[in-house]
Design a protein around this motif. Structure first.
Motif, PDB file in Angstrom:
ATOM      1  N   ALA A  12       0.820  -1.219   0.000  1.00  0.00           N
ATOM      2  CA  ALA A  12       0.000   0.000   0.000  1.00  0.00           C
ATOM      3  C   ALA A  12       0.852   1.268   0.000  1.00  0.00           C
ATOM      4  O   ALA A  12       0.302   2.370  -0.013  1.00  0.00           O
ATOM      5  CB  ALA A  12      -0.933  -0.005   1.208  1.00  0.00           C
ATOM      6  N   GLY A  13       2.175   1.109   0.039  1.00  0.00           N
ATOM      7  CA  GLY A  13       3.059   2.263  -0.065  1.00  0.00           C
ATOM      8  C   GLY A  13       3.934   2.563   1.135  1.00  0.00           C
ATOM      9  O   GLY A  13       4.773   3.456   1.086  1.00  0.00           O
ATOM     10  N   GLN A  14       3.744   1.834   2.253  1.00  0.00           N
ATOM     11  CA  GLN A  14       4.530   2.092   3.452  1.00  0.00           C
ATOM     12  C   GLN A  14       5.930   1.473   3.305  1.00  0.00           C
ATOM     13  O   GLN A  14       6.060   0.352   2.839  1.00  0.00           O
ATOM     14  CB  GLN A  14       3.826   1.512   4.681  1.00  0.00           C
ATOM     15  N   ARG A  15       6.973   2.196   3.719  1.00  0.00           N
ATOM     16  CA  ARG A  15       8.338   1.707   3.542  1.00  0.00           C
ATOM     17  C   ARG A  15       9.120   1.584   4.847  1.00  0.00           C
ATOM     18  O   ARG A  15      10.075   0.813   4.916  1.00  0.00           O
ATOM     19  CB  ARG A  15       9.107   2.629   2.578  1.00  0.00           C
ATOM     20  N   ALA A  16       8.780   2.334   5.877  1.00  0.00           N
ATOM     21  CA  ALA A  16       9.532   2.325   7.131  1.00  0.00           C
ATOM     22  C   ALA A  16       8.710   1.632   8.219  1.00  0.00           C
ATOM     23  O   ALA A  16       7.542   1.968   8.432  1.00  0.00           O
ATOM     24  CB  ALA A  16       9.882   3.745   7.562  1.00  0.00           C
ATOM     25  N   PHE A  17       9.335   0.665   8.887  1.00  0.00           N
ATOM     26  CA  PHE A  17       8.657  -0.119   9.917  1.00  0.00           C
ATOM     27  C   PHE A  17       9.493  -0.123  11.199  1.00  0.00           C
ATOM     28  O   PHE A  17      10.721  -0.255  11.148  1.00  0.00           O
ATOM     29  CB  PHE A  17       8.433  -1.555   9.439  1.00  0.00           C
ATOM     30  N   GLY A  18       8.812   0.019  12.337  1.00  0.00           N
ATOM     31  CA  GLY A  18       9.476   0.060  13.637  1.00  0.00           C
ATOM     32  C   GLY A  18       9.155  -1.166  14.464  1.00  0.00           C
ATOM     33  O   GLY A  18       7.990  -1.543  14.603  1.00  0.00           O
ATOM     34  N   GLU A  19      10.197  -1.773  15.018  1.00  0.00           N
ATOM     35  CA  GLU A  19      10.051  -2.989  15.812  1.00  0.00           C
ATOM     36  C   GLU A  19      10.622  -2.791  17.213  1.00  0.00           C
ATOM     37  O   GLU A  19      11.589  -2.045  17.404  1.00  0.00           O
ATOM     38  CB  GLU A  19      10.766  -4.157  15.121  1.00  0.00           C
ATOM     39  N   ASN A  20      10.028  -3.484  18.197  1.00  0.00           N
ATOM     40  CA  ASN A  20      10.447  -3.385  19.590  1.00  0.00           C
ATOM     41  C   ASN A  20      11.246  -4.580  20.083  1.00  0.00           C
ATOM     42  O   ASN A  20      11.982  -4.458  21.061  1.00  0.00           O
ATOM     43  CB  ASN A  20       9.222  -3.252  20.504  1.00  0.00           C
ATOM     44  N   TYR A  21      11.078  -5.724  19.445  1.00  0.00           N
ATOM     45  CA  TYR A  21      11.702  -6.949  19.925  1.00  0.00           C
ATOM     46  C   TYR A  21      12.624  -7.515  18.852  1.00  0.00           C
ATOM     47  O   TYR A  21      12.202  -7.729  17.706  1.00  0.00           O
ATOM     48  CB  TYR A  21      10.638  -7.973  20.303  1.00  0.00           C
ATOM     49  N   VAL A  22      13.873  -7.766  19.228  1.00  0.00           N
ATOM     50  CA  VAL A  22      14.911  -8.066  18.242  1.00  0.00           C
ATOM     51  C   VAL A  22      14.618  -9.342  17.471  1.00  0.00           C
ATOM     52  O   VAL A  22      14.617  -9.340  16.234  1.00  0.00           O
ATOM     53  CB  VAL A  22      16.286  -8.150  18.927  1.00  0.00           C
ATOM     54  N   GLN A  23      14.378 -10.442  18.169  1.00  0.00           N
ATOM     55  CA  GLN A  23      14.231 -11.708  17.455  1.00  0.00           C
ATOM     56  C   GLN A  23      12.965 -11.728  16.611  1.00  0.00           C
ATOM     57  O   GLN A  23      12.967 -12.255  15.490  1.00  0.00           O
ATOM     58  CB  GLN A  23      14.222 -12.889  18.434  1.00  0.00           C
ATOM     59  N   GLU A  24      11.886 -11.154  17.122  1.00  0.00           N
ATOM     60  CA  GLU A  24      10.666 -11.058  16.317  1.00  0.00           C
ATOM     61  C   GLU A  24      10.937 -10.278  15.037  1.00  0.00           C
ATOM     62  O   GLU A  24      10.490 -10.654  13.949  1.00  0.00           O
ATOM     63  CB  GLU A  24       9.563 -10.369  17.118  1.00  0.00           C
ATOM     64  N   ALA A  25      11.682  -9.192  15.166  1.00  0.00           N
ATOM     65  CA  ALA A  25      11.993  -8.372  13.996  1.00  0.00           C
ATOM     66  C   ALA A  25      12.850  -9.132  12.993  1.00  0.00           C
ATOM     67  O   ALA A  25      12.595  -9.082  11.773  1.00  0.00           O
ATOM     68  CB  ALA A  25      12.711  -7.098  14.431  1.00  0.00           C
ATOM     69  N   ILE A  26      13.853  -9.840  13.474  1.00  0.00           N
ATOM     70  CA  ILE A  26      14.737 -10.577  12.561  1.00  0.00           C
ATOM     71  C   ILE A  26      13.949 -11.653  11.820  1.00  0.00           C
ATOM     72  O   ILE A  26      14.151 -11.864  10.612  1.00  0.00           O
ATOM     73  CB  ILE A  26      15.922 -11.183  13.339  1.00  0.00           C
ATOM     74  N   ASN A  27      13.031 -12.317  12.513  1.00  0.00           N
ATOM     75  CA  ASN A  27      12.197 -13.320  11.842  1.00  0.00           C
ATOM     76  C   ASN A  27      11.407 -12.691  10.702  1.00  0.00           C
ATOM     77  O   ASN A  27      11.310 -13.256   9.596  1.00  0.00           O
ATOM     78  CB  ASN A  27      11.241 -13.969  12.845  1.00  0.00           C
ATOM     79  N   LYS A  28      10.842 -11.512  10.942  1.00  0.00           N
ATOM     80  CA  LYS A  28      10.071 -10.839   9.898  1.00  0.00           C
ATOM     81  C   LYS A  28      10.975 -10.316   8.779  1.00  0.00           C
ATOM     82  O   LYS A  28      10.600 -10.340   7.598  1.00  0.00           O
ATOM     83  CB  LYS A  28       9.230  -9.713  10.507  1.00  0.00           C
ATOM     84  N   GLN A  29      12.143  -9.859   9.136  1.00  0.00           N
ATOM     85  CA  GLN A  29      13.086  -9.411   8.114  1.00  0.00           C
ATOM     86  C   GLN A  29      13.433 -10.547   7.149  1.00  0.00           C
ATOM     87  O   GLN A  29      13.546 -10.326   5.938  1.00  0.00           O
ATOM     88  CB  GLN A  29      14.348  -8.857   8.773  1.00  0.00           C
ATOM     89  N   GLN A  30      13.574 -11.737   7.687  1.00  0.00           N
ATOM     90  CA  GLN A  30      13.875 -12.892   6.831  1.00  0.00           C
ATOM     91  C   GLN A  30      12.694 -13.219   5.917  1.00  0.00           C
ATOM     92  O   GLN A  30      12.872 -13.512   4.730  1.00  0.00           O
ATOM     93  CB  GLN A  30      14.241 -14.095   7.702  1.00  0.00           C
ATOM     94  N   GLN A  31      11.482 -13.132   6.464  1.00  0.00           N
ATOM     95  CA  GLN A  31      10.301 -13.428   5.659  1.00  0.00           C
ATOM     96  C   GLN A  31      10.039 -12.363   4.594  1.00  0.00           C
ATOM     97  O   GLN A  31       9.400 -12.641   3.574  1.00  0.00           O
ATOM     98  CB  GLN A  31       9.074 -13.539   6.566  1.00  0.00           C
ATOM     99  N   LEU A  32      10.522 -11.143   4.832  1.00  0.00           N
ATOM    100  CA  LEU A  32      10.243 -10.021   3.938  1.00  0.00           C
ATOM    101  C   LEU A  32      11.508  -9.529   3.229  1.00  0.00           C
ATOM    102  O   LEU A  32      11.582  -8.379   2.801  1.00  0.00           O
ATOM    103  CB  LEU A  32       9.619  -8.877   4.736  1.00  0.00           C
ATOM    104  N   SER A  33      12.486 -10.409   3.084  1.00  0.00           N
ATOM    105  CA  SER A  33      13.787 -10.007   2.538  1.00  0.00           C
ATOM    106  C   SER A  33      13.710  -9.554   1.086  1.00  0.00           C
ATOM    107  O   SER A  33      14.634  -8.904   0.585  1.00  0.00           O
ATOM    108  CB  SER A  33      14.789 -11.155   2.665  1.00  0.00           C
ATOM    109  N   ASP A  34      12.601  -9.871   0.399  1.00  0.00           N
ATOM    110  CA  ASP A  34      12.442  -9.434  -0.995  1.00  0.00           C
ATOM    111  C   ASP A  34      11.958  -7.985  -1.097  1.00  0.00           C
ATOM    112  O   ASP A  34      11.902  -7.430  -2.199  1.00  0.00           O
ATOM    113  CB  ASP A  34      11.453 -10.346  -1.722  1.00  0.00           C
ATOM    114  N   LEU A  35      11.631  -7.364   0.046  1.00  0.00           N
ATOM    115  CA  LEU A  35      11.106  -5.999   0.044  1.00  0.00           C
ATOM    116  C   LEU A  35      12.189  -5.022   0.508  1.00  0.00           C
ATOM    117  O   LEU A  35      13.001  -5.343   1.373  1.00  0.00           O
ATOM    118  CB  LEU A  35       9.888  -5.890   0.965  1.00  0.00           C
ATOM    119  N   ASN A  36      12.155  -3.821  -0.017  1.00  0.00           N
ATOM    120  CA  ASN A  36      13.134  -2.790   0.328  1.00  0.00           C
ATOM    121  C   ASN A  36      12.616  -1.969   1.510  1.00  0.00           C
ATOM    122  O   ASN A  36      12.237  -0.811   1.382  1.00  0.00           O
ATOM    123  CB  ASN A  36      13.396  -1.887  -0.878  1.00  0.00           C
ATOM    124  N   ILE A  37      12.613  -2.612   2.680  1.00  0.00           N
ATOM    125  CA  ILE A  37      12.077  -1.997   3.896  1.00  0.00           C
ATOM    126  C   ILE A  37      13.189  -1.280   4.653  1.00  0.00           C
ATOM    127  O   ILE A  37      14.318  -1.772   4.746  1.00  0.00           O
ATOM    128  CB  ILE A  37      11.411  -3.060   4.794  1.00  0.00           C
TER     129      ILE A  37
END
Length: 229
Positions: free
Chosen positions: A48-73
């Protein structure tokens, strides 16, 4: 996806209206607070156009980063920082909003690979002086800012704060004004900072009135959390 896209559009319209009401000609960045939200929701927000995402928990964030590695977040860490998490944070994020003491800044700089761009950091200040809340005191801010400016792998971008909750607009504005005053004081001291990370779903309109350049919006964008906290 339609619900998130509609919410994103509505929040952006509110941001624009708040800027106009404040007589501001600049822009405010929407940081989507994605703590406890699924990777699928983040993907929908990205589409929908959002590019910047903020995370509070390191491991949760890394898991999502791996799942979304095809996106330029652009990934922002916005939660309290434990010393034993600094290496992971330094390796996996573009921004850190919650640097509140010298030890954390030093560890982030030492852990940031020179092959990566310098890590953008904000000093978190405890503007309401709450005993249970993270953040440097107003008195400590200049010394910490001076120290960060000597660290080779960090760039000081500005301040972040989470004032005490307030229901009325006037009180919200008064609390954010304290943070904005600290921000302007740093600029007057010669610090080349440009970021004031204040305001969340309940008070971002007041934050924009008081100079916010980044607002951190979670529930108003994503709705209920989809990952157990």
């Amino acid at each position: 996806m339609t619900i998130i896209a509609d919410s994103l559009q509505a929040i952006q319209a509110n941001i624009h209206a708040a800027l106009t009401a404040a007589g501001r000609k600049d822009n405010v960045q929407l940081l989507a607070v994605s703590k406890a939200q699924s990777a699928d929701k983040l993907r929908n927000a990205y589409l929908a156009g959002q590019r910047a995402f903020g995370e509070n928990y390191v491991q949760e964030a890394i898991n999502k980063q791996q799942q979304l590695s095809d996106l330029n977040i652009e990934w922002h860490f916005i939660g309290p920082i434990q010393s034993n998490k600094t290496q992971l944070i330094a390796q996996h994020f573009d921004w850190v909003h919650s640097v509140d003491r010298l030890k954390i800044a030093e560890r982030l700089s030492n852990a940031r690979s020179p092959s990566l761009p310098p890590l953008n950091v904000c000093i978190q200040i405890n503007s309401s002086e709450e005993a249970t809340k993270s953040g440097a005191s107003l008195a400590e801010t200049i010394a910490l800012a001076n120290a960060i400016n000597t660290m080779p792998n960090l760039i000081l971008r500005g301040l972040m704060a989470i004032p005490a909750p307030a229901n009325d607009y006037a009180t919200q504005c008064a609390q954010f004004k304290i943070v904005h005053t600290a921000f302007k004081n740093l600029q007057q001291q010669g610090f080349a900072i440009d970021t004031l990370s204040i305001g969340m779903s309940e008070d971002y309109v007041a934050a924009i009135h008081e100079g916010a350049t980044i607002v951190r919006i979670g529930s108003a964008l994503f709705g209920a959390r989809s990952i157990p906290a």
